[in-house]
Motif scaffolding. Structure first.
Motif, PDB file in Angstrom:
ATOM      1  N   ILE A 739      53.603  39.644  37.955  1.00 16.80           N
ATOM      2  CA  ILE A 739      52.823  40.509  38.489  1.00 16.80           C
ATOM      3  C   ILE A 739      51.717  40.411  39.683  1.00 16.80           C
ATOM      4  O   ILE A 739      50.764  39.312  38.413  1.00 16.80           O
ATOM      5  N   GLY A 740      50.558  40.779  39.240  1.00 17.11           N
ATOM      6  CA  GLY A 740      49.835  41.020  40.259  1.00 17.11           C
ATOM      7  C   GLY A 740      48.358  41.240  38.826  1.00 17.11           C
ATOM      8  O   GLY A 740      49.088  41.989  38.361  1.00 17.11           O
ATOM      9  N   SER A 741      47.500  39.916  38.351  1.00 14.59           N
ATOM     10  CA  SER A 741      46.749  40.174  37.747  1.00 14.59           C
ATOM     11  C   SER A 741      45.081  39.884  38.119  1.00 14.59           C
ATOM     12  O   SER A 741      44.809  39.622  38.817  1.00 14.59           O
ATOM     13  N   LEU A 742      44.936  40.478  36.759  1.00 15.64           N
ATOM     14  CA  LEU A 742      42.782  40.337  37.697  1.00 15.64           C
ATOM     15  C   LEU A 742      42.523  40.076  36.113  1.00 15.64           C
ATOM     16  O   LEU A 742      42.754  40.481  35.231  1.00 15.64           O
ATOM     17  N   GLU A 743      41.236  39.260  36.008  1.00 15.76           N
ATOM     18  CA  GLU A 743      40.256  39.112  34.857  1.00 15.76           C
ATOM     19  C   GLU A 743      38.479  39.251  35.034  1.00 15.76           C
ATOM     20  O   GLU A 743      38.471  38.507  36.623  1.00 15.76           O
ATOM     21  N   PHE A 744      38.219  39.909  33.855  1.00  9.36           N
ATOM     22  CA  PHE A 744      37.292  40.619  34.378  1.00  9.36           C
ATOM     23  C   PHE A 744      36.038  40.077  33.204  1.00  9.36           C
ATOM     24  O   PHE A 744      37.290  39.626  31.808  1.00  9.36           O
ATOM     25  N   ASN A 745      34.997  39.436  33.213  1.00  6.79           N
ATOM     26  CA  ASN A 745      34.641  39.049  31.708  1.00  6.79           C
ATOM     27  C   ASN A 745      34.099  40.639  31.068  1.00  6.79           C
ATOM     28  O   ASN A 745      34.248  41.413  31.234  1.00  6.79           O
ATOM     29  N   GLY A 746      33.493  40.902  30.059  1.00  6.47           N
ATOM     30  CA  GLY A 746      33.089  41.586  29.406  1.00  6.47           C
ATOM     31  C   GLY A 746      31.990  43.051  30.234  1.00  6.47           C
ATOM     32  O   GLY A 746      32.267  43.849  29.898  1.00  6.47           O
ATOM     33  N   GLU A 747      31.275  42.342  31.157  1.00  6.48           N
ATOM     34  CA  GLU A 747      31.144  42.973  31.628  1.00  6.48           C
ATOM     35  C   GLU A 747      31.360  43.705  33.208  1.00  6.48           C
ATOM     36  O   GLU A 747      30.961  44.515  34.011  1.00  6.48           O
ATOM     37  N   GLY A 748      32.465  43.390  33.472  1.00  5.81           N
ATOM     38  CA  GLY A 748      33.591  43.619  34.677  1.00  5.81           C
ATOM     39  C   GLY A 748      33.276  43.019  35.022  1.00  5.81           C
ATOM     40  O   GLY A 748      33.349  43.429  36.611  1.00  5.81           O
ATOM     41  N   LYS A 749      33.325  41.752  35.324  1.00 12.22           N
ATOM     42  CA  LYS A 749      33.145  40.849  37.021  1.00 12.22           C
ATOM     43  C   LYS A 749      33.869  39.957  36.706  1.00 12.22           C
ATOM     44  O   LYS A 749      34.755  39.643  36.018  1.00 12.22           O
ATOM     45  N   ILE A 750      34.664  40.027  38.227  1.00 13.94           N
ATOM     46  CA  ILE A 750      36.023  39.660  38.666  1.00 13.94           C
ATOM     47  C   ILE A 750      35.602  37.645  38.077  1.00 13.94           C
ATOM     48  O   ILE A 750      35.347  37.302  38.805  1.00 13.94           O
ATOM     49  N   ILE A 751      36.669  37.019  37.292  1.00 15.55           N
ATOM     50  CA  ILE A 751      36.361  35.393  37.014  1.00 15.55           C
ATOM     51  C   ILE A 751      37.803  35.281  37.649  1.00 15.55           C
ATOM     52  O   ILE A 751      37.411  33.902  38.183  1.00 15.55           O
ATOM     53  N   ASN A 752      38.608  35.576  37.539  1.00 12.46           N
ATOM     54  CA  ASN A 752      40.008  35.545  38.266  1.00 12.46           C
ATOM     55  C   ASN A 752      40.787  36.129  38.581  1.00 12.46           C
ATOM     56  O   ASN A 752      41.027  37.387  38.423  1.00 12.46           O
ATOM     57  N   ALA A 753      41.911  35.793  39.573  1.00 13.18           N
ATOM     58  CA  ALA A 753      43.102  36.582  40.191  1.00 13.18           C
ATOM     59  C   ALA A 753      43.828  35.908  40.509  1.00 13.18           C
ATOM     60  O   ALA A 753      43.897  34.425  41.190  1.00 13.18           O
TER      61      ALA A 753
END
Length: 971
Positions: A739-753
């Motif tokens: 499954i595709g995944s995206l990780e964001f920090n608490g402010e909604g900034k992308i940190i990983n995919a």
């Protein structure tokens, strides 16, 4: 036999009479002129003989009858039967009758004695067959009574134990003792025990569950290996064992009478569904009879079944507890996976249903839609009448118009046209203007029409007038803005008090969201045990009377906390004055009500949720609550006045740390941590909590209060939790590969995919790392407020599931189906946000095309849905408008009474044709709510489920389109 004188006389008289008649007949024949005197003399003599014979006959007959009547009456005494007769035969008859009477009297006495249950000694007399029969009867009755007593004993025993098995089925130890004790008492045994089959390292053994001896409960601890002794042999052979010559040292019973040795041992296996669950051992001083053993066999089956049920219940309870523990750890990931699967399955099922429905209805409603055709340059080629009426273009040269005369915003029109010419299908809502320059709204579905060469030859628009809908939505937005921007709680219910709507102020105040409470009454979950019952009754009465309500009441929020509100409830009525809704507004007045009760509730809550114990400054126990006593195993009387040292191990007493503890506490220091303690049974427990010194007015410590909780089980589970954490990481790794995944920090900034996401969208990680979630959205969606609200909700701990629209590296729209979840650190702070989703772009595009087409079609033709048993299932708004029915009343009418098919069409014909994939064109009459009958041409189509079975029937009222205005007037 010699004939006596009396009977000789009778015989002589009879012969003399015959001779007299014979002489008279002879004289008459041979001497015809004989004097008549001779005949008279002869006849006189014969008459005398006849009188003598008749007299003696009657005398004998009366005598015999008198004797017979008296002899058959057993209440007549023997003295009344004395009878003298000169007739020897009569005297013999009397003697025989008297002898038989004595036999009958004796038999009667014997039968009465037997009926009373007396045991008789009857001598066998070959001449008295009646005595022999009675003796046999006595023997058979004794056998019958014995058997009946045994059967009754067995039946009563089984009934008694059936009740016991139902009574003691909660606890295995109590169950075992009561059953074995009652069994021993019932069969007259001396002692016995119940053993349960258990396993250790795949080896079976028997564990004693209950023991009873000499009318007392015995210690029930014993383990018997397979093959060990009689009980172990029973486990091995799984069969009954009964010995009547017990070895000298096998078992002894000690009583006030000394030591005695039972001579009979019976061991019964407890087998349920061919599985041995235990055994019963019974020792007895007397021999157990066969019927008692049979009873015990039947009882063993019932006991085995009850043991199996108890074991299953206990096992289920343990499994539920283990499952709950696992569920608490895996809940987040399992919920994510479940929602993903449900969303995927729902999408697939919706696609299949819409495809089948579209295939069934498309041909029948193709010419009934709001339709426009354009050339690839945007020139209008054709408009249907519904579209012309919508635009109010009367006497207008349609050929001179183009797409921008409908979509009046040039930029929007250009953007729509570029997407359509690129081969995309598009559904969009936009405003336009009619011939009177009035603003109207259109929901338009654009589809390119390709020729045989695959090139776009023209553009098809299917539309729907949504002017009223947009107006209603604007009004609802304004009302929603007012409701959602107040801190007060707003609740709207139906006429029965069932919740239909709550605002955000309600959700903040109570902790409940609309999805949790919709369809419930507010009082069911907002009011609790401390709510004033008189106020509740007053509110209920006013609601019944449909009157306004103004009260102050104590409520409970979702977390169980109380708060006070000022409550105003007003009924809302329709134009006819009938109750339609209730609107309730609540203002939080907790702070003005709660201060007086706050301290009390806090103290009670602490005592209820913690184990509490009090000491003086020297460690002497002053008091302990029930929670603490439950953990430590002592009673209050055993603890009060004792030193704290009785609760710790000998090793801990010697440590300097423990001795320093009480020194520090006596000096007023506050100490928290984890503490090792020893229960009454010697078991070690770990308590987590605090020691709180209590000071007097001079600041001197006067006693110590300890608040603790038992964390023994938590410590034992820590290692298990670590293992589960490794399993969870492995699960996440497997999910990351599919499954595709995206990780964001608490402010909604992308940190990983992950690689799946990057490969499908075409991005590299450095292309999107540091960008926000909004940078992935289509340009027109980036500033929509719902996305900002979504991120605010994620930061507040809520997760989202569903479909998400983004763009890939080339700027093309992509669709994903999955979840966006907040991930917390150990301090419950938001660590990151994780999105797990599958790409469903192609499925979404096809679904949008199908949904748009179906929605547009349903907006222009009345449609009725039936189940395959011809019960009414649903209809579209046009049918409700035409027929006058509502969704609720529709389900209460029958097809047979309100619909008439063409005479050549039957229900069986319809089902047969539709199951073969055919469509039926016919005519139909239906009865409106006002009682009018309306006729229309109809098209019947079948809708199949995913198993290709006929699931429902759709009726398209194609003939009503031409007469729609007329039908409305009729209704």
């Amino acid at each position: 036999m010699r004939i006596d004188l009396y009977h000789r006389f009778l015989i002589v008289g009879f012969i003399g009479m015959l001779m007299a008649f014979s002489a008279s007949i002879a004289l008459t024949i041979f001497l015809k002129d004989i004097n008549a005197v001779y005949h008279l003399s002869i006849y006189g003599l014969a008459l005398i003989f006849i009188i003598i014979i008749v007299r003696n006959y009657k005398k004998e007959r009366n005598g015999i009858k008198e004797i017979s009547d008296l002899a058959t009456d057993l209440e007549v005494k023997d003295e009344a039967l004395e009878y003298n007769s000169s007739n020897q035969w009569t005297r013999n008859f009397y003697t025989d009758l008297l002898a038989n009477r004595k036999k009958i009297q004796q038999a009667t006495e014997w039968i009465n004695a037997i009926a009373k249950g007396e045991q008789l000694e009857i001598e066998q007399d070959q001449s008295n067959h009646l005595a022999g029969a009675i003796k046999n009867l006595q023997s058979e009755l004794i056998k019958f009574r014995t058997k009946e007593e045994k059967r009754t004993w067995q039946a009563e025993g089984l009934a008694k134990f059936a009740e016991l098995l139902r009574t003691y089925n909660d606890n295995m130890r109590d169950f075992a003792f009561h059953i074995i004790s009652e069994t021993i008492k019932y069969v007259g045994g001396s002692q016995g025990a119940i053993f349960l089959v258990k396993k250790e390292d795949e080896q079976e053994y028997l564990d004693m569950a209950g023991c009873y001896a000499y009318e007392r409960r015995r210690q029930a601890k014993m383990r018997i290996e397979k093959g060990e002794g009689l009980v172990g042999q029973c486990l091995q052979e799984k069969d009954l064992i009964y010995i009547t010559n017990v070895p000298e040292q096998y078992v002894k019973i000690t009583s006030g009478l000394g030591q005695s040795l039972p001579r009979h041992i019976l061991v019964l296996p407890l087998i349920n569904n061919e599985i041995m669950v235990g055994a019963i051992e019974i020792a007895s001083f007397k021999l157990l009879e066969d019927y008692q053993i049979e009873f015990l066999k039947d009882l063993a089956k019932n006991i085995a079944a009850s043991i199996s049920i108890i074991q299953v219940n206990e096992s289920t309870q343990h499994l539920l507890e283990d499952s709950q523990k696992m569920a608490n750890e895996l809940q987040a990931n399992e919920e994510e996976m479940r929602q993903n699967m449900e969303e995927m399955e729902a999408t697939q099922e919706e696609m299949a249903r819409n495809q089948v429905e579209l295939d069934s209805v498309f041909n029948a409603i193709n010419n009934t839609l709001l339709k426009a055709e354009f050339s690839t340059e945007g020139q209008i080629l054709n408009l249907n009448k519904k579209f012309i009426d919508f635009l109010e273009w009367d006497n207008v040269d349609i050929q001179s118009k183009n797409h921008q005369n409908i979509c009046t915003d040039p930029k929007q029109a250009e953007k729509i046209w570029s997407k359509i010419l690129s081969g995309e299908n598009l559904i969009i809502e936009y405003p336009t203007y009619n011939n009177k320059m009035e603003k109207i709204w259109l929901e338009a579905s654009y589809s390119p029409v390709v020729d045989v060469n695959g090139k776009t030859s023209k553009i098809l628009l299917l539309g729907e007038d949504i002017t009223q809908k947009v107006a209603n939505e604007e009004e609802q937005k304004r009302l929603s803005l007012v409701a959602d921007n107040t801190d007060n709680s707003v609740i709207i219910t139906d006429e029965n008090g069932l919740i239909e709507y709550v605002n955000t102020g309600f959700e903040k105040m109570t902790g409940y969201v609309l999805a949790e409470i919709k369809g419930k009454k507010p009082g069911e979950f907002l009011q609790g045990p401390e709510t004033n019952q008189e106020i509740k009754r007053k509110i209920s009465q006013l609601l019944k009377e449909e009157k306004p309500i103004y009260e102050e009441i104590l409520n409970y929020n979702k977390a169980g906390n109380t708060y006070w509100v000022s409550l105003a409830i007003n009924p809302v009525r329709d134009e006819e004055g009938k109750l339609k809704n209730y609107i309730a507004v609540q203002a939080d007045i907790t702070q003005t009500k709660k201060s007086a009760l706050d301290a009390k509730y806090k103290l009670e809550a602490i005592s209820r949720s913690n184990a509490v114990i009090e000491f003086d400054t020297n460690g002497i126990i002053l008091e302990a609550n029930d929670n603490y006593l439950t953990i430590i195993g002592y009673s209050r009387e055993e603890l009060i006045g004792q030193s704290h040292e009785m609760l710790v191990s000998n090793e801990l007493k010697k440590e300097k740390k423990y001795q320093q503890l009480w020194k520090d506490l006596s000096e007023g220091q506050f100490i928290s941590g984890e503490f090792d303690r020893v229960t009454k049974s010697g078991k070690n427990v770990i308590l987590k909590g605090v020691f709180n010194p209590i000071f007097d007015i001079n600041g001197k410590a006067i006693k110590i209060v300890q608040f603790v909780t038992d964390i023994t089980q938590e410590k034992l589970l820590e290692k298990e939790n670590k293992r589960h954490q490794i399993d969870l990481l492995n699960h996440m790794e497997a999910i990351n590969k599919t499954i595709g995944s995206l990780e964001f920090n608490g402010e909604g900034k992308i940190i990983n995919a992950n690689e799946i996401y990057l490969s499908i969208t075409g991005f590299k990680l450095e292309d999107i790392q540091g960008k926000s979630y909004f940078d992935l959205l289509p340009e027109q969606d980036r500033f929509k407020p719902q996305y900002q609200l979504m991120w605010e909700s994620l930061q507040n701990g809520k997760f989202f599931s569903g479909e998400f629209k983004q763009v890939d590296k080339q700027g093309h729209e992509v669709w994903l189906s999955g979840t966006i979840n907040p991930i917390y650190n150990d301090e419950n702070g938001l660590r990151k946000v994780l999105m797990l989703a599958q790409f469903t772009t192609q499925s979404k595009q096809k679904l949008n095309e199908l949904s748009g087409s179906v929605s547009a079609m349903k907006g222009v033709i009345p449609i009725l849905e039936l189940n395959i048993d011809f019960s009414l299932k649903n209809a579209n708004p046009l049918f409700f408008e035409t027929s006058g029915y509502s969704r609720m009343t529709l389900k209460n009418i029958s097809f047979e009474n309100h619909f008439k098919l063409d005479k050549s069409i039957t229900a069986q014909t319809i089902l047969s044709e539709l199951r073969n994939g055919k469509r039926i064109e016919t005519s139909l009459q239906f009865k409106t709510l006002g009682g009018n009958w309306i006729s229309s041409k109809v098209s019947l189509a079948g809708v199949q489920n995913l198993d290709l079975e006929l699931d429902k029937i759709i009726i398209l009222f194609t003939g009503l389109m031409e007469n729609q205005i007329k039908i409305k007037n009729v209704n």
